[in-house]
Design a protein around this motif. Structure first.
Motif, PDB file in Angstrom:
ATOM      1  N   HIS A  81       1.535  -0.748   0.035  1.00 21.52           N
ATOM      2  CA  HIS A  81      -0.496   0.000  -0.309  1.00 21.52           C
ATOM      3  C   HIS A  81       0.936   1.165   0.184  1.00 21.52           C
ATOM      4  O   HIS A  81       2.006   1.226   0.708  1.00 21.52           O
ATOM      5  N   TYR A  82       0.617   2.492  -0.698  1.00 20.15           N
ATOM      6  CA  TYR A  82       1.813   3.191  -0.954  1.00 20.15           C
ATOM      7  C   TYR A  82       0.289   4.297  -1.425  1.00 20.15           C
ATOM      8  O   TYR A  82      -0.609   4.180  -1.926  1.00 20.15           O
ATOM      9  N   ARG A  83       1.530   5.656  -1.438  1.00 20.77           N
ATOM     10  CA  ARG A  83       0.255   7.135  -1.599  1.00 20.77           C
ATOM     11  C   ARG A  83       1.588   8.183  -1.795  1.00 20.77           C
ATOM     12  O   ARG A  83       2.564   8.018  -1.697  1.00 20.77           O
ATOM     13  N   PRO A  84       1.223   9.330  -2.465  1.00 15.44           N
ATOM     14  CA  PRO A  84       1.980  10.404  -2.479  1.00 15.44           C
ATOM     15  C   PRO A  84       2.001  11.109  -1.289  1.00 15.44           C
ATOM     16  O   PRO A  84       0.789  10.937  -0.578  1.00 15.44           O
ATOM     17  N   TYR A  85       2.711  11.702  -0.638  1.00 12.37           N
ATOM     18  CA  TYR A  85       2.723  12.944  -0.221  1.00 12.37           C
ATOM     19  C   TYR A  85       3.841  13.742  -0.407  1.00 12.37           C
ATOM     20  O   TYR A  85       4.781  13.749  -0.784  1.00 12.37           O
ATOM     21  N   PRO A  86       3.907  15.057   0.353  1.00 10.68           N
ATOM     22  CA  PRO A  86       4.547  16.527  -0.285  1.00 10.68           C
ATOM     23  C   PRO A  86       5.770  16.347   0.555  1.00 10.68           C
ATOM     24  O   PRO A  86       5.671  16.015   1.941  1.00 10.68           O
ATOM     25  N   ARG A  87       6.761  16.816   0.350  1.00  4.73           N
ATOM     26  CA  ARG A  87       8.111  16.455   0.925  1.00  4.73           C
ATOM     27  C   ARG A  87       8.833  18.172   1.081  1.00  4.73           C
ATOM     28  O   ARG A  87       8.792  18.604   0.378  1.00  4.73           O
ATOM     29  N   PRO A  88       7.761  19.313   1.928  1.00  7.72           N
ATOM     30  CA  PRO A  88       8.089  20.851   1.241  1.00  7.72           C
ATOM     31  C   PRO A  88       9.678  21.161   1.466  1.00  7.72           C
ATOM     32  O   PRO A  88      10.133  21.834   0.645  1.00  7.72           O
ATOM     33  N   LEU A  89      10.368  20.425   2.106  1.00  2.00           N
ATOM     34  CA  LEU A  89      12.123  21.006   2.414  1.00  2.00           C
ATOM     35  C   LEU A  89      12.284  20.651   1.309  1.00  2.00           C
ATOM     36  O   LEU A  89      13.643  21.343   0.712  1.00  2.00           O
TER      37      LEU A  89
ATOM     38  N   ALA B 182      10.739  20.430  -1.760  1.00  4.24           N
ATOM     39  CA  ALA B 182       9.551  21.533  -2.931  1.00  4.24           C
ATOM     40  C   ALA B 182       8.908  20.363  -3.984  1.00  4.24           C
ATOM     41  O   ALA B 182       9.132  20.244  -4.846  1.00  4.24           O
ATOM     42  N   ALA B 183       8.552  19.016  -3.289  1.00  2.00           N
ATOM     43  CA  ALA B 183       8.866  17.697  -4.551  1.00  2.00           C
ATOM     44  C   ALA B 183       7.728  16.253  -3.364  1.00  2.00           C
ATOM     45  O   ALA B 183       7.453  16.429  -2.699  1.00  2.00           O
ATOM     46  N   TRP B 184       7.124  16.574  -4.794  1.00  2.00           N
ATOM     47  CA  TRP B 184       6.057  14.790  -3.689  1.00  2.00           C
ATOM     48  C   TRP B 184       6.420  13.887  -4.118  1.00  2.00           C
ATOM     49  O   TRP B 184       8.001  13.731  -4.680  1.00  2.00           O
ATOM     50  N   CYS B 185       6.584  12.839  -3.448  1.00  2.00           N
ATOM     51  CA  CYS B 185       7.448  11.920  -3.106  1.00  2.00           C
ATOM     52  C   CYS B 185       6.800  10.549  -3.165  1.00  2.00           C
ATOM     53  O   CYS B 185       4.974  10.560  -2.638  1.00  2.00           O
ATOM     54  N   GLY B 186       6.525   9.470  -2.604  1.00  2.00           N
ATOM     55  CA  GLY B 186       6.118   7.942  -2.704  1.00  2.00           C
ATOM     56  C   GLY B 186       5.608   7.680  -0.746  1.00  2.00           C
ATOM     57  O   GLY B 186       7.777   7.854  -0.657  1.00  2.00           O
ATOM     58  N   TYR B 187       5.075   6.906   0.043  1.00  2.00           N
ATOM     59  CA  TYR B 187       5.154   6.782   1.023  1.00  2.00           C
ATOM     60  C   TYR B 187       4.658   4.820   1.262  1.00  2.00           C
ATOM     61  O   TYR B 187       3.576   5.066   0.031  1.00  2.00           O
ATOM     62  N   LEU B 188       5.465   4.376   0.964  1.00  2.00           N
ATOM     63  CA  LEU B 188       5.203   2.525   1.115  1.00  2.00           C
ATOM     64  C   LEU B 188       4.639   2.739   2.584  1.00  2.00           C
ATOM     65  O   LEU B 188       4.821   2.893   3.570  1.00  2.00           O
ATOM     66  N   ASP B 189       3.142   2.432   2.858  1.00  2.00           N
ATOM     67  CA  ASP B 189       2.680   1.848   4.004  1.00  2.00           C
ATOM     68  C   ASP B 189       2.784   0.794   4.761  1.00  2.00           C
ATOM     69  O   ASP B 189       3.410   0.549   5.586  1.00  2.00           O
ATOM     70  N   ASP B 190       2.739   0.017   4.174  1.00  2.00           N
ATOM     71  CA  ASP B 190       2.444  -1.445   3.916  1.00  2.00           C
ATOM     72  C   ASP B 190       3.238  -2.283   2.681  1.00  2.00           C
ATOM     73  O   ASP B 190       2.810  -2.095   1.610  1.00  2.00           O
ATOM     74  N   LEU B 191       4.089  -3.168   3.503  1.00  2.00           N
ATOM     75  CA  LEU B 191       4.311  -4.449   2.542  1.00  2.00           C
ATOM     76  C   LEU B 191       4.492  -5.857   3.501  1.00  2.00           C
ATOM     77  O   LEU B 191       4.511  -5.498   4.116  1.00  2.00           O
ATOM     78  N   PHE B 192       3.905  -6.771   2.843  1.00  2.00           N
ATOM     79  CA  PHE B 192       3.495  -7.850   3.419  1.00  2.00           C
ATOM     80  C   PHE B 192       3.285  -9.223   2.187  1.00  2.00           C
ATOM     81  O   PHE B 192       2.957  -8.333   1.448  1.00  2.00           O
ATOM     82  N   VAL B 193       4.227 -10.506   2.736  1.00  2.00           N
ATOM     83  CA  VAL B 193       4.731 -10.701   1.951  1.00  2.00           C
ATOM     84  C   VAL B 193       4.066 -12.612   2.667  1.00  2.00           C
ATOM     85  O   VAL B 193       4.381 -12.530   4.157  1.00  2.00           O
ATOM     86  N   ASP B 194       2.816 -13.432   2.249  1.00  2.00           N
ATOM     87  CA  ASP B 194       2.666 -14.472   2.729  1.00  2.00           C
ATOM     88  C   ASP B 194       3.924 -15.450   3.323  1.00  2.00           C
ATOM     89  O   ASP B 194       5.079 -15.933   2.921  1.00  2.00           O
ATOM     90  N   PRO B 195       3.960 -15.602   4.606  1.00  2.00           N
ATOM     91  CA  PRO B 195       5.320 -16.266   5.185  1.00  2.00           C
ATOM     92  C   PRO B 195       5.524 -17.289   4.240  1.00  2.00           C
ATOM     93  O   PRO B 195       6.795 -18.040   4.287  1.00  2.00           O
ATOM     94  N   ASP B 196       4.383 -17.916   3.762  1.00  2.00           N
ATOM     95  CA  ASP B 196       4.641 -19.756   2.858  1.00  2.00           C
ATOM     96  C   ASP B 196       5.545 -18.583   1.960  1.00  2.00           C
ATOM     97  O   ASP B 196       5.717 -19.834   0.701  1.00  2.00           O
ATOM     98  N   TYR B 197       5.429 -17.700   1.589  1.00  2.00           N
ATOM     99  CA  TYR B 197       6.025 -17.072   0.112  1.00  2.00           C
ATOM    100  C   TYR B 197       7.247 -16.466   0.262  1.00  2.00           C
ATOM    101  O   TYR B 197       8.066 -15.952  -0.631  1.00  2.00           O
TER     102      TYR B 197
ATOM    103  N   GLU C  71       8.156   7.146 -13.222  1.00  2.00           N
ATOM    104  CA  GLU C  71       6.615   7.575 -14.024  1.00  2.00           C
ATOM    105  C   GLU C  71       6.473   8.201 -13.223  1.00  2.00           C
ATOM    106  O   GLU C  71       5.492   9.643 -14.125  1.00  2.00           O
ATOM    107  N   ARG C  72       6.070   9.069 -12.059  1.00  2.00           N
ATOM    108  CA  ARG C  72       5.487  10.009 -11.215  1.00  2.00           C
ATOM    109  C   ARG C  72       5.961  10.921 -10.896  1.00  2.00           C
ATOM    110  O   ARG C  72       6.254  11.932 -10.184  1.00  2.00           O
ATOM    111  N   ASP C  73       7.934  10.663 -11.319  1.00  2.00           N
ATOM    112  CA  ASP C  73       8.518  11.748 -10.903  1.00  2.00           C
ATOM    113  C   ASP C  73       8.832  12.177  -9.027  1.00  2.00           C
ATOM    114  O   ASP C  73       9.198  13.342  -8.983  1.00  2.00           O
ATOM    115  N   TRP C  74       8.626  10.636  -8.161  1.00  2.00           N
ATOM    116  CA  TRP C  74       8.974  10.545  -6.815  1.00  2.00           C
ATOM    117  C   TRP C  74      10.402  10.784  -6.923  1.00  2.00           C
ATOM    118  O   TRP C  74      11.045   9.240  -7.525  1.00  2.00           O
ATOM    119  N   PRO C  75      11.103  11.532  -6.590  1.00  2.00           N
ATOM    120  CA  PRO C  75      12.695  11.324  -6.674  1.00  2.00           C
ATOM    121  C   PRO C  75      12.817   9.841  -5.659  1.00  2.00           C
ATOM    122  O   PRO C  75      13.995   9.602  -5.618  1.00  2.00           O
TER     123      PRO C  75
END
Length: 149
Positions: A67-75, A77-92, A111-115
């Motif tokens: 699960h991810y989303r854009p977030y502004p990084r004011p210092l 002056a850019a939009w970046c991405g934030y990864l909220d959740d990453l999960f892989v089934d323990p069997d995999y 693609e979105r120019d997030w640094p």
């Protein structure tokens, strides 16, 4: 093992629900079905900033999520991405599912120019930290949570 990364579809709900409930258990977080209903609705709402990727095994089952989303990084002056959740089934785990999810997220960032794409993890999440150390730079920042009440 062949892993395919894609966006979730409405029919993925039961498999996503199983994975997201597993993620909550891993982090010892109380999570109700109503809470998962809310997050799932966000993910299917094109106007909500939260987005998702799922990892699908060659047999068609979902084995991971991000699960991810854009977030502004004011210092910066850019939009970046934030990864909220990453999960892989323990069997995999160890099948390349986490690598594939992170690689696709890196492509989305380009693609979105997030640094950068940023995320946090638990200090004792050693297995995940080993993977993260391969694909990202650990920062020196310490995270705080301030309750609103």
């Amino acid at each position: 093992m062949q892993i395919t990364i894609r966006t979730p579809h409405a029919a993925d709900r039961p498999a996503w629900d199983r994975l997201y409930a597993g993620y909550a258990v891993f982090y010892r977080t109380e999570q109700s079905a109503d809470m998962r209903d809310t997050v799932w609705a966000w993910l299917l709402d094109p106007d909500h900033p939260l987005e998702a990727l799922v990892a699908e095994s060659e047999d068609g089952g979902l084995v991971g999520l991000a699960h991810y989303r854009p977030y502004p990084r004011p210092l910066h002056a850019a939009w970046c991405g934030y990864l909220d959740d990453l999960f892989v089934d323990p069997d995999y785990r160890g099948t390349g599912a986490a690598d594939a999810l992170l690689a696709r997220l890196r492509e989305i960032a380009r693609e979105r120019d997030w640094p950068i794409v940023r995320w946090t993890t638990a200090d004792d999440n050693y297995r995940a930290r080993g993977k993260y150390d391969q694909v990202a730079t650990r920062t020196s920042w310490i995270t705080y949570d301030m309750p609103s009440a």
